[in-house]
Design an enzyme around this catalytic site. Structure first.
Site, PDB file in Angstrom:
ATOM      1  N   SER A  11    -102.418 -25.099 100.322  1.00 33.51           N
ATOM      2  CA  SER A  11    -103.186 -24.317 101.292  1.00 33.51           C
ATOM      3  C   SER A  11    -103.110 -22.846 100.908  1.00 33.51           C
ATOM      4  CB  SER A  11    -102.601 -24.505 102.696  1.00 33.51           C
ATOM      5  OG  SER A  11    -102.681 -25.852 103.100  1.00 33.51           O
ATOM      6  N   GLU A  12    -103.858 -22.487  99.879  1.00 31.37           N
ATOM      7  CA  GLU A  12    -103.760 -21.116  99.362  1.00 31.37           C
ATOM      8  C   GLU A  12    -104.160 -20.088 100.418  1.00 31.37           C
ATOM      9  OE1 GLU A  12    -105.061 -23.639  97.682  1.00 31.37           O
ATOM     10  OE2 GLU A  12    -103.851 -23.775  95.854  1.00 31.37           O
ATOM     11  N   GLN A  37    -100.232 -21.716  91.992  1.00 29.77           N
ATOM     12  CA  GLN A  37     -99.820 -22.602  90.898  1.00 29.77           C
ATOM     13  C   GLN A  37    -100.583 -22.247  89.614  1.00 29.77           C
ATOM     14  OE1 GLN A  37     -99.698 -27.101  91.449  1.00 29.77           O
ATOM     15  NE2 GLN A  37     -97.603 -26.357  91.554  1.00 29.77           N
ATOM     16  N   PHE A  38    -101.855 -21.957  89.767  1.00 30.03           N
ATOM     17  CA  PHE A  38    -102.677 -21.420  88.691  1.00 30.03           C
ATOM     18  C   PHE A  38    -103.529 -20.304  89.296  1.00 30.03           C
ATOM     19  CE2 PHE A  38    -101.511 -25.453  86.972  1.00 30.03           C
ATOM     20  CZ  PHE A  38    -101.547 -25.324  85.589  1.00 30.03           C
ATOM     21  N   ALA A  39    -103.798 -19.266  88.495  1.00 26.43           N
ATOM     22  CA  ALA A  39    -104.621 -18.154  88.976  1.00 26.43           C
ATOM     23  C   ALA A  39    -105.940 -18.669  89.538  1.00 26.43           C
ATOM     24  CB  ALA A  39    -104.899 -17.179  87.840  1.00 26.43           C
ATOM     25  N   ASP A  40    -106.481 -19.707  88.884  1.00 21.43           N
ATOM     26  CA  ASP A  40    -107.776 -20.276  89.278  1.00 21.43           C
ATOM     27  C   ASP A  40    -107.802 -20.664  90.765  1.00 21.43           C
ATOM     28  OD1 ASP A  40    -108.726 -21.547  86.168  1.00 21.43           O
ATOM     29  OD2 ASP A  40    -106.702 -20.876  86.594  1.00 21.43           O
ATOM     30  N   HIS A  60    -108.037 -24.307  84.890  1.00 17.90           N
ATOM     31  CA  HIS A  60    -106.616 -23.967  84.719  1.00 17.90           C
ATOM     32  C   HIS A  60    -106.461 -22.882  83.655  1.00 17.90           C
ATOM     33  CE1 HIS A  60    -106.299 -27.920  86.628  1.00 17.90           C
ATOM     34  NE2 HIS A  60    -105.069 -27.612  86.959  1.00 17.90           N
TER      35      HIS A  60
END
Lengths: 321, 347
Positions: free
Chosen positions: A57-58, A80-83, A125
């Protein structure tokens, strides 16, 4: 004892947790598991209750960090990843970035973005996000290229009273090593001359600094001295250091791994062209990734992003003109 | 913040019926203050005295005031656009609304943000951004921070509408609150329309409160037109959150008795809804109840109304004497960290 870029990030977080009770870490899998890349390895055990697993839940991760910052804490949010930060984009640019301007209450939130391409990672990713965050007022955007900067800039990021987008490059996580952790560092907001030269200013940041240094090394063998400027932070952008370098060399090439439309390289060129046009002996150039999503196959990926080979070709073009 | 709405004294020895009367009177006076203050801004808007929009809480005051009165000093509150009554009951000074609507640099937002976008974050009143559902996780974070600091006994509340329940932010934040078992109360004013979109185009579940069980939080439904039901239901949910029973989702049925903003004629509202019990004006219902119960005399209500008007007129008159912001005094920087502000690029 050598230490990697990734270990430096872990060490900086451990130091921040140890020295400041207001710091906590919140992100997916960052707890007992230690994070997808192990940037928080053992930290949950060392600092019980302060390294918390988040649901996927960004938006809520960043929103809650803003609420905690209002209460006086200094959260570190790991994407977790910039994306995936696009899911939290609204909270970053509309909530975190506007809070101080609207209310005079600082918002000291660090959002760590593992960014950039690695072979085989594909469109979702591999992204670099610095340009899109730098576009918004109220954010500080850092792009460390060295182990030393990864460590010292992350520590400084935690101390900064504004939301900091900390772009750490996944390609450098394991490849880059240093002999130890630094005891002093350039402050955030200052660029660094990574290699001095007199013939061409090559501006780069994050992983592209290393591609640029490779090119400079290659050209040195031919008697051409390239000055490599490592921006370190893209916002604020140290225009003075870039301009001083261009004053010495008269030529400018700016390299970034991000997509080509707008962005950091365009900003650097625009500033030099508007404020230092008379310093230039040739039209400045910029080199970015191609204007497509990041491809999966290593052969495609290697051409999609700038590399020493394509940077060298662009450098020759600037030097010839 | 100093009390803006007269709160009931702790009245430990007072008989129960007297407490009930006192609570209704305080709540009614808070509703009245909110309604009249809203109407003043609507009037200023029609007179061209306000830049930007004006958003009223007409029809939602019973619910809103109940939230404000159920919270204590030290709690966290993130109100939404129709919460004038709740804000005042929580302790927001009248001058804050006046200064924010009229663009005074002396207000908490210093004319940088306007109308309903106001608050005092350090005093637990968090100013909303326009993106719906986005304030829930901010309240969650404030509560998580307090827990990390070893504090206890506090509650966070936030208000949203039926439309916001369709957002990803609502979903993420309610789930987050449940996972962390936070003392948060999410108050949904189901006013039947999100701008012009009716419930039938907004969600397909039987009732919005059905979402509560899906997240593992406690659900409550209320008649939002009935002050007694709101005071009782919101009070119970806040008590449950405060005593460690985790997040509470309140869904109140009511009808927005105005446009989305004062620019909107609300012609899309179904007349059948207006004429149904849902369309009852909570302020009128509450006043009738006060009179029927003998808790107030008509002259008293008239006097309270006159007192509200006097306070409102004084606040507006004060702010109308204040200077507008000076663009040349602005530093035009969004950063708190002064040494990181770039000095160039301002040609």
């Amino acid at each position: 004892m050598s230490i990697t870029y990734l270990e430096a990030i872990r060490a900086a977080q451990a130091k921040a947790l140890a020295e400041d009770p207001r710091v906590y870490i919140y992100g997916q899998d960052v707890g007992a598991f230690g994070g997808a890349f192990k940037a928080t390895k053992n930290l949950a055990q060392e600092f019980p209750g302060r390294v918390l697993d988040a649901p996927i839940s960004e938006d809520a991760m960043v929103g809650s960090a803003v609420g905690a910052a209002i209460e006086g804490l200094r959260p570190i949010i790991e994407m977790q990843f910039a994306d995936f930060s696009t899911v939290g984009f609204n909270q970053i640019i509309n909530q975190a970035a506007t809070l101080h301007w609207r209310t005079q209450v600082p918002c000291p939130v660090v959002v760590r973005l593992p960014c950039g391409g690695t072979s085989g990672s594909g469109p979702f990713h591999s992204q670099t996000m610095e340009a899109i965050y730098a576009h918004y007022p109220g954010l500080v955007v850092l792009t460390p290229a060295t182990v030393e900067d990864a460590y010292s800039m992350l520590l400084e990021a935690v101390a900064i009273d504004d939301p900091v987008i900390f772009c750490e490059h996944k390609y450098l996580y394991y490849h880059l090593k240093a002999e130890g952790l630094p005891t002093e560092a350039l402050p955030v907001g200052k660029a660094r001359i990574a290699r001095p030269g007199r013939d061409l200013t090559l501006v780069a940041y994050s992983a592209m600094v290393h591609e640029a240094l490779e090119v400079a090394q290659e050209f040195a063998g031919e008697g051409t001295e390239i000055e490599v400027v490592d921006l370190r932070s893209v916002k604020p952008l140290d225009t003075d250091t870039v301009m001083a370098s261009v004053a010495r060399t008269g030529r400018l090439l700016c390299v970034g791994e991000a997509f080509p439309w707008g962005g950091v390289t365009a900003e650097v060129i625009a500033r030099v062209a508007t404020e230092g046009f008379d310093l230039l002996d040739a039209p400045p150039q910029r080199l970015n990734a191609k204007d497509t999503p990041v491809p999966y196959h290593p052969d495609l990926w290697a051409i999609h992003r700038p590399t020493a080979r394509s940077i060298a070709a662009a450098a020759r073009s600037v030097l010839r003109s | 913040m100093v009390p803006t709405v007269l709160r009931p004294a702790s009245a430990a020895a007072a008989p129960a019926s007297s407490q009930v009367r006192e609570r209704h009177v305080v709540a009614f006076r808070g509703m009245l203050l909110g309604r009249l203050f809203d109407e003043k801004f609507a009037s200023l808007y029609r007179g061209g005295k306000i830049h930007g929009g004006v958003f009223l809480g007409r029809g939602q005051e019973a619910l809103s005031v109940s939230v404000g009165l159920s919270l204590r000093r030290g709690d966290v509150f993130a109100p939404l656009i129709r919460d004038m009554a709740g804000r005042l009951a929580f302790g927001e000074p009248l001058l804050d609304a006046a200064r924010t609507y009229l663009g005074s640099p002396l207000g908490p937002m210093r004319a940088r943000d306007g109308n309903v976008h106001r608050g005092r974050p350090r005093e637990g009143l968090i100013p909303m951004i326009s993106h719906l559902g986005a304030m829930i996780s901010v309240v969650n974070g404030a509560l998580m921070a307090r827990r990390l600091q070893g504090k206890a006994g506090f509650v966070g509340a936030t208000c949203i509408g039926d439309g916001a329940t369709s957002t990803g932010a609502f979903h993420e934040a309610l789930n987050q609150a449940a996972v962390e078992r936070l003392p948060v109360v999410v108050v949904v004013a189901n006013n039947q329309y999100a701008y012009s979109t009716p419930n039938s185009r907004q969600f397909a579940c039987r009732s919005l409160v059905d979402k509560a069980v899906g997240y593992g939080v406690t659900g409550h439904t209320l008649d939002g037109t009935d002050l007694s039901a709101c005071l009782e239901g919101v009070g119970r949910a806040v008590d449950q959150a405060r005593s460690g029973n985790g997040p509470q989702l309140i869904v109140a049925r009511l009808l927005r008795l105005c446009g989305h903003g004062e620019h909107d004629d609300s012609s899309y509202i179904d007349p059948k809804l207006r004429n149904s019990p849902l369309g009852a004006d909570c302020l009128k219902v509450a006043e009738d109840r006060l009179l029927e119960q003998g808790w107030a005399r008509p002259e008293e209500v008239d006097q309270w109304r006159a007192e509200c008007v006097a306070r409102i007129e004084e606040a507006i008159a004060t702010v109308q004497r204040e200077s507008p912001p000076d663009p040349f005094q602005e530093d035009w920087s969004a950063l708190a960290t002064r040494h990181l502000i770039e000095q160039r690029g301002t040609l």
